[in-house]
Every structure is written in structure tokens, then in C-alpha cells.
Scaffold this motif. Structure first.
Motif, PDB file in Angstrom:
ATOM      1  N   SER A 170      -6.151   4.157   2.064  1.00 51.01           N
ATOM      2  CA  SER A 170      -7.210   4.854   0.493  1.00 51.01           C
ATOM      3  C   SER A 170      -7.951   6.083   0.655  1.00 51.01           C
ATOM      4  O   SER A 170      -8.888   5.072   1.926  1.00 51.01           O
ATOM      5  N   ARG A 180      -2.354   4.481  -2.726  1.00 48.13           N
ATOM      6  CA  ARG A 180      -1.652   3.385  -1.688  1.00 48.13           C
ATOM      7  C   ARG A 180      -1.854   2.969  -2.545  1.00 48.13           C
ATOM      8  O   ARG A 180      -2.292   1.623  -2.750  1.00 48.13           O
ATOM      9  N   SER A 233       0.584  -1.295   0.016  1.00 48.21           N
ATOM     10  CA  SER A 233       0.400   0.105   0.134  1.00 48.21           C
ATOM     11  C   SER A 233       1.030   1.145   0.169  1.00 48.21           C
ATOM     12  O   SER A 233       1.111   2.579   0.361  1.00 48.21           O
ATOM     13  N   ALA A 239       4.589   6.217  10.341  1.00 49.95           N
ATOM     14  CA  ALA A 239       5.588   5.763   9.494  1.00 49.95           C
ATOM     15  C   ALA A 239       5.652   4.397   8.860  1.00 49.95           C
ATOM     16  O   ALA A 239       6.274   3.944   7.632  1.00 49.95           O
ATOM     17  N   GLY A 240       4.613   3.800   9.456  1.00 44.48           N
ATOM     18  CA  GLY A 240       4.541   2.341   9.419  1.00 44.48           C
ATOM     19  C   GLY A 240       3.652   2.035   7.596  1.00 44.48           C
ATOM     20  O   GLY A 240       4.302   1.927   6.518  1.00 44.48           O
ATOM     21  N   ASP A 241       2.232   3.019   7.235  1.00 44.63           N
ATOM     22  CA  ASP A 241       2.249   2.633   5.731  1.00 44.63           C
ATOM     23  C   ASP A 241       1.480   3.931   4.950  1.00 44.63           C
ATOM     24  O   ASP A 241       0.366   4.174   4.462  1.00 44.63           O
ATOM     25  N   GLN A 245       6.173   3.300   1.280  1.00 45.34           N
ATOM     26  CA  GLN A 245       6.205   3.432   2.744  1.00 45.34           C
ATOM     27  C   GLN A 245       6.110   1.898   3.806  1.00 45.34           C
ATOM     28  O   GLN A 245       6.366   1.825   4.765  1.00 45.34           O
ATOM     29  N   GLU A 246       4.581   1.667   2.945  1.00 45.51           N
ATOM     30  CA  GLU A 246       4.695   0.236   3.249  1.00 45.51           C
ATOM     31  C   GLU A 246       5.667  -1.262   3.369  1.00 45.51           C
ATOM     32  O   GLU A 246       6.566  -1.881   3.752  1.00 45.51           O
TER      33      GLU A 246
END
Lengths: 499, 499
Positions: free
Chosen positions: B373, A347, A205, B367-369, A208-209
Motif C-alpha cells: 500500500s 491494496r 491485499s 507474482a505474490g501480492d 494478486q494475493e
């Protein structure tokens, strides 16, 4: 704000045998829910018929309870909307806080001082940037949204909305939708010189993921990672979140200084690089450096995280193939995204994985957030296969070339030699170095107040840099807005006394 | 498989001053790309005009190169498709592997034995389930996809596709789209007795991401967490991925045995519970247990992770309000999802956070994702506000009640007393205990071969249980498929000699 028009069944618990009659229990429940603010003024209530059916009761006690609440002024009836919570609640009974239902220790509820969270979360708190939310000119990383082919995109979306539901609504695969992964592999082979097949593609997604998954699969807490200095703050976040220790490795006009990396941390577990278009300095990793980096990784058994998020856009300089395509030892994990080619709110991104890492990445992804939304994968698959993506990229390449040229020229005209533009002609942003002594964080804060969104170069450093700078995104800034933005930047610099 | 119809610009690097003429360099580049498999048979090539423009060359050398490649048989021309890579490549020059461009150590490329990955990834590898991908009857967690109001959903989607692009295409907020968060807060207040406002809602990409965020923000490696035994395997994964140590706490007819939890690990950092509808046993956490759990959490400063993913569906038993609504010390993080109410491939869920945890959760999410959407958030917001969700839930409650009754009755008829159905009348699945001595993993494997998807109860345990069982989802199984599925289950049990 529109109110929610159809009502949900409230979780009413009745005690049929014990205590008061059912209609009183019902009335009590609604009264409490209204007083405590769980039911809000104007909110629609279920009809007595619906509630009777759902609670498996006769309508009698419910009608009695509703009448009681009408009498007390908690309920009102509006034509066409049925029974609602009264807009003006009787007496001053609305309590602000929750009502404890048993003896909680009052001292504990005060939360004097922060409560304990994980070390990982505490580390990230320190990095929280504030300038990201400004949407004015020069927002970094934003493509030209106005020029996105909305009509073609909507047409493809509608095609899939028309289809009968089925697999596309159920749980998807953590690696992604296979035909889409095939399209990505084909696109990357041609456009980026990536060598892979569809089995190596993991649909994420967004990048960053992708970075987070790399950190989670490849690194343990305490592991050292080479990080470009300056480098991409999103990568700082993903890597430090798993407890990795970042080793800053300087970037010069040939990109990451591999020799210096080897001197500083020869046994690092991994290196993070943006070889095609370095973020934020915009340089390209030279061929000799590429080879020493790969050789180091092979020799030491280290991983290379290749972040390649905007290298489709190169102007007047030859296209650069990916580092992954040179890797004969499967040391490179390639991180890509459609945020810059399409639009960020979609995403969708992807990883290209060495074959032996496919299974562990898939499992960490499953545990993390299962899989990416299916519809966009179906539509993006069509968008690639039917040629829309290639056409859009070609069109945008011309647009961004023009915007970049305008920005460089405008900076030159209005800011003379006070700002020094660095980097190759590529991407969606450029970095301009400030005169020595000017603090870029202060400049950024003041620029935000004038309605422009510039990013401070120093935020890309782990150690304070000698010289500050600003990163200016031009992807989503029309030509006339560029001039206006540069004038605001000039005004900000004047305000700081450095013009 | 459709071929990609419009071509991408290949990353050709030319050396204008050094070496051979440009047309030879070009021909060399294409030849190598074809031989190495980066360009594939039948793939469309850019026109000479396009390539000339993109490489800033005259068309002459490009035409010469293309002619050369035609002569050698690498290129072909198809009517209407322009120049393509030949479908039959001349001689046996297609090499399977990559061509190293410098001296890589051959020994290193062999990867004898597995290469080092993180401990976290290695732990998850051991848990990888294989029965998840089967889509036959009794797939756990799947709602009635055929009965989803596709037309209303598509209409709302189209409304947003028609709108001009703008903020909805750019980067969104890591906490989610505010009006959508307001709608969720209102829905939860009414339907689930949750006390919160929109500022406490974090929109996730499903409950698995919600669990992962809880683990990441609340727990450090080595921290102890009470885990329901048996419990939800997805929670095992999220919690062990951050290195938490799971303390199995038995579940009985009143739900999690809180007293036993206190005996086993009084100082645990957190407890994971499914109080409204325990997964997989289907029981409800009793009121006294709810209070002792909350009191323990307040006393010890522990967190409670309340996973509430299908409690909208309760049949013939009174609705149960959330544990969060009873919490006066902000100890509960509430995990919800739209996967069961809508459809899983949408990937939307949410967390309800204590106010002091909003900032750290937001940062870990960034930071993660980054964020979820946007389009689905816009559409889901309308779906709730215009009453579609409440209507759909009400309709589905009747459908699932019927399906559950049919399944229980069919099990009774065909499997007599060999299977014991446990749990309250709620949710989208039920658990049936097997006769002592029957291994449920073996049963599951054999059932998969017959085309039904049952989940082994033992996979929900950390320690081997006394008695195996199967978890049967009925959400997406039509009435006549239920009978067929139960007959297949009976055949499998007969095959194992236990009927």
C-alpha cells in the motif's frame, strides 16, 4: 532529497576493559563508519549528552572523541543542526566497497555466474514483463483516478485517524476485520449474485494475493490446472509459482471451451476462469458452459478459481451473476478486488471461500503475510456502508461507457479496418486484433517509446498465437487523450509498415 | 450494525424475446433473490428510475414489478429510504441452503471427510496456534500503542490525503517507493550498521512477508535449513510452507551453536538466525560465532536469513551491529519490520537484499501480492525524514527499560525462584523458564482463561524441550497492569499445584 533530521543511535561497541581508552575507541568507530560510508556526509550525529545517556558513559570521553573528530575534519558543527558528518571528508579515504574484517575467500566474492535460487524464482524470472511500468495512455487495469471521490475518502480516513488507538493498531485477524467482511458479503450478494456469509470472506491485499493464496492452498507442485488461453498473466505467475502445470484451454465467443478442457486434461485439479468478463478477450462464459464447468468440477472433485475483477462495469449488456452463485457443491473460490472500483494503491481485495476451506486459507495467509493493513479496512467498510461505493460505481459506469465508445469510434476512424475490436461491452479495457503477421511485442516496445502503454496480446498466451493484438485500457484515459493515444498507435503501426 | 445505505445494481438478466413479460421476469428475479437470501430483510432497493436507466428499460415494467412485490409483501416502503426488502418476509419461504439450478449429485455435496488441499496447506494446519488472539497483558510482540505519537502521525497522513491523486493511487513498484527505500537504507546504515543502498531495499507488508519471500526465493522443497532451537514460530511457518526441512540447531548463551549446525547439516542451503536478540531466549550471537557462521556460508554457498525485528531496544547492554554489516560475500538477507517501532496494523517491513538477488525477489513479490500500500510508504518516509522515528525510538527505549525492570522485579517478588528469567536486557519480551515438570501449554491455556496472554516456550521448539517456559511481552503493558498480570500468572501456577 531532504536529509533525515533527527539522528539514530549508532551501534557502537566499546570494550571498557581491553585495549585503548574509551574516547579513542569512540573516535575510531566514527572514523571507520564515515570512511566505509555507513555515516554519510551531512548526516546529523547524536549530541554528546544523548550519546552519553544511551551508552551509559560520562560525557567526558564522548566530548574528547567529538573534539578529535572535529580536529581531523570528520565532524562539522552547523548552526541549529548540531554536530554533523563533514560535507567534505578529509583526504581520499572514502573506500567504495566494504572492508572485510576477517579472511573471506576473494574468489567466492566474485560470484561468477548466477548463484543458486529456488526453481520457483527461476521460473518467474523468465516471465518478467517490461511494459508494466509505463504510465501513459491505455495502461491496462487502471480506473479513472481523477474521478475518485478523494474528498469523501479523506473525510472517512480522518474520522479514523482522530479515534484513540487500540485494537486498530495491534495485530489484526488474518481473515480481516469482521464488519468489513460483512459489508463485502452483503455487497456481493446484491451486486454479484454471490452466495456467502461474512465467515467465508478472507480480506486480501488485492487480487494478486488472492490468486497466490488459491494456488498455495489448492495446488501441489506438478498438479494440472486449466488456464484460459489467452488468459491473465498475473494468474500464470501465481499458478506456476507453486509449480502447477498450466493446461491451455482455448477461449471462443462463449468463453472457456469446457469440452476441450475435458479432452485435454479431464483430471486437472482446478480450472482458472474469468466468467463474467474474460481477460483479455472480453467475452462472457455462456450458461451451458457454466453448467458443464460446474458439473465437471463436481464429478472430478476439481476446484474452480473464479476471477471477477471488473465485471461491475457492463455497458448496454445485461449484468451477469457470478459463477459462484450457481455452485451448489462449494467448488468455486471467488477472487475479487477493490483495485478497479477504488484505486490500486489501496491494496484491498477478498476471497469468497467454501466453508471447509476457511481454516486452511486462514492458516496459509497467516504464514504468508499475517493480515492486511487495518486502517484501510475500517475506512473501506464505512465507504461501502455509507453508500459511497454504490454511488461511485454508478457514476463510473457512465464514464467508462463513454470512454469505451470514444475509443472504439476513434480506432474506427483512424485505423479503419486494420484493427479488429473484440469482446462484449464491459470492463476497463478492450482488445484489438492486429493484421496477420504484425508482431505485437515489437509494436508494444515501439509504442512505449512514443509514450503510450499498450499490452501485447501474445503475452497472455502460453503458446504463440496465430494473430497478435494489443490490449488497450481506457479506464484512466480522458476523452481527448484517447484521440492522441490512438494517433500515436497509428504512427507506430505506420513505422512498422502495416498501415 | 449499520445497513448499507445506497444500493447496488443487482445482476438481473432479462430475456426480452423469450418467455414471460419483462415485469414478471423482474418480479421473479427479486422474489428468488429474497427467498434465497441474496437480498436481505431491510435492504434498500434501487429506485425504479435508477433501475430503468441501468437496464435500459422504460420505467413501466419496473413499476409493475415493484407493485407486484409490494402486494405480495416482499417489498416495503420506508419514509426516506425508498423501497426496501420487507423486514418480515411472507410465508415460510426463506430456504436455508442454495437452490441447485441443475442436477448436482447430492452425494457429492455432503463432503464426507475433508477434501483434498495442498500438502503445504495441510502442514500449516497442524501448527495453528490458538493463544495468538488473546489481547490481555503479556501479548508478545506488541509495542506500547498508547504511547505512539498519534497526533504527528495523523498530521502526516492528512498532508498526503490533501494532495491531488496521481501516481500515489495507481499501481506502485513491487520493490517499494524509492524515497522511502532511501530513508530506510540511511536509517539502517546508522542505527543497525547495515551496509546497503536503496536499490537493495524491498518494502514488504511486514516481516512475515519478508520471511515468506526469503523462503520462496532461496529454497526449494526438500532443502535443509538451520533453524534456531528454540526459534521463532513465524519462521517455522514460512520455511515449512515451501517444503523446506528444518534442522534444529541448539541455542546457548552465545546464540546459535554454529559448530553443532555444521555437524548436523554441513550442506544446508540456508540458516535462519536472530543474531542481535535471539527469539525467544534473548541472547546475542557472539562475535566468534558470527564469523564462523559467515565463513560456513561462504564456504558452502549457503544463505543466511537475518531476522532483526526488535534490536533497537537494548537496555544497559551495548548496541549490537547487524550480521549483514560484517558480510563481505553478500550471503545475508536482512529481514526488518516497522511493526515493533511503529504499530503492527500498519503492515510495513523491508528486506535488505544482496544485489544479485534484487531481481528475483522483485519478481516473486510481483507474482505474490504485487506491492505494498502506497500511502503508508509516503507517510512513513516523512515520519523517518522529519525525525519522528528517531525521537519515538529514544522515548520508547526508556519506557521499555522501565517496564522490563518492573516485570523482572515483580516476578522476583511474587514468584520467587520458581521462574527463571533468561536472556539479555533487550527487546519487548522476556522468557521465564518454568520449574521442571510443569507443562507450559497447559499453563498457557489456563492463563488465557484468566485473561492474560502468555506464549508457551515449547511452541518455539521442533523437538519437545527438557524444560517449559513462558514468553511474556511487556511492550504494551503499563506498570500497574504488570503487577496484576503477574498475580494472575501466580494464581495459574497455584492452580497447577506448582507454587
Amino acid at each position: 532529497m531532504r536529509r533525515i533530521s533527527t539522528c539514530f543511535l549508532p551501534p557502537i561497541k566499546l570494550e571498557p576493559d581491553g585495549g585503548s581508552p574509551v574516547y579513542l575507541q569512540l573516535a575510531d568507530w566514527f572514523r571507520h563508519a564515515i570512511v566505509e560510508g555507513r555515516l554519510r556526509p551531512g548526516q546529523r550525529m547524536p549530541s554528546t549528552r544523548t550519546l552519553a545517556r544511551e551508552l551509559s558513559l560520562s560525557r567526558m570521553p564522548i566530548q574528547s572523541a567529538y573534539e578529535q573528530l572535529h580536529t581531523e575534519g570528520y565532524f562539522e558543527t552547523f548552526h541549529g543542526a548540531g554536530t554533523c558528518v563533514a560535507k567534505a571528508i578529509p583526504d581520499d579515504s572514502l573506500r567504495p566497497g566494504p572492508t572485510p574484517t576477517w579472511s573471506a575467500r576473494p574468489a567466492a566474492s566474485k560470484h561468477k555466474g548466477p548463484r543458486r535460487i529456488s526453481r520457483r524464482a527461476a521460473v518467474l524470472r523468465k516471465q518478467s514483463p517490461t511494459w508494466l511500468m509505463n504510465l501513459g495512455a491505455f495502461r491496462v487495469g487502471l480506473p479513472a483516478l481523477e474521478d475518485f471521490p478523494v474528498a469523501s475518502w479523506a473525510r472517512l480516513m480522518k474520522r479514523h485517524l482522530r479515534r484513540p488507538p487500540g485494537d486498530s493498531m495491534a495485530y489484526g485477524y488474518s481473515m480481516g476485520y469482521l464488519p468489513f467482511r460483512e459489508a463485502i458479503a452483503e455487497y456481493l450478494g446484491v451486486a454479484r449474485g454471490v452466495r456467502c456469509d461474512a465467515s467465508q470472506i478472507l480480506v486480501t491485499s488485492g487480487s494478486q494475493e488472492g490468486l497466490t493464496l488459491c494456488a498455495q492452498v489448492l495446488l501441489d507442485s506438478g498438479d494440472r490446472v486449466w488456464m484460459e488461453e489467452p488468459g491473465y498473466p498475473g494468474a500464470h505467475q501465481s499458478l506456476t509459482a507453486v509449480g502447477a502445470r498450466l493446461v491451455p484451454v482455448p477461449v471462443d465467443e462463449e468463453g472457456l471451451n469446457v469440452g476441450e478442457g475435458i479432452r485435454r486434461s479431464p483430471t486437472a485439479r482446478a480450472a482458472y476462469v474469468t466468467p463474467s468478463h474474460q481477460f483479455p478477450l472480453g467475452v462472457t462464459l455462456s450458461a451451458p458452459r457454466r453448467m458443464s464447468l460446474l458439473n465437471w468440477a463436481v464429478r472430478r472433485g476439481a476446484w474452480i478459481i473464479e476471477d471477477d475483477n471488473d465485471s461491475e462495469y457492463r455497458f448496454g449488456v445485461p449484468p451477469i451473476a457470478s459463477l459462484q452463485g450457481l455452485d451448489s457443491d462449494s467448488r468455486v473460490v471467488y477472487v475479487g478486488t477493490f483495485s478497479k472500483l477504488m484505486f490500486p494503491a489501496m491494496r484491498l481485495g477478498y476471497l469468497v471461500l467454501p466453508k471447509d476451506l476457511v481454516a486452511p486459507f486462514g492458516e496459509v495467509r497467516t504464514a504468508g503475510d499475517a493480515f492486511s493493513s487495518t486502517l484501510y479496512q475500517l475506512v473501506m467498510n464505512d465507504f461501502i456502508r455509507e453508500g459511497h461505493l454504490a454511488r461511485h460505481i454508478r457514476k463510473m459506469r457512465g464514464l467508462y461507457r463513454e470512454r469505451r465508445a470514444t475509443l472504439v469510434e476513434t480506432i474506427h476512424r483512424y485505423l479503419g479496418d486494420r484493427l479488429e475490436v473484440v469482446g462484449d461491452e464491459a470492463g476497463l479495457q478492450l482488445t484489438a486484433l492486429l493484421p496477420p503477421g504484425v508482431r505485437d511485442l515489437e509494436l508494444t516496445r515501439r509504442a512505449t517509446r512514443r509514450g503510450i502503454s499498450v499490452r501485447p496480446l501474445s503475452a497472455c498466451y502460453q503458446r504463440a498465437p496465430d494473430r497478435g493484438g494489443v490490449i488497450l485500457g481506457y479506464g484512466n484515459v480522458a476523452t481527448d487523450a484517447i484521440r492522441e493515444g490512438v494517433l500515436k498507435l497509428r504512427a507506430t503501426l505506420q513505422e512498422l509498415g502495416c498501415l
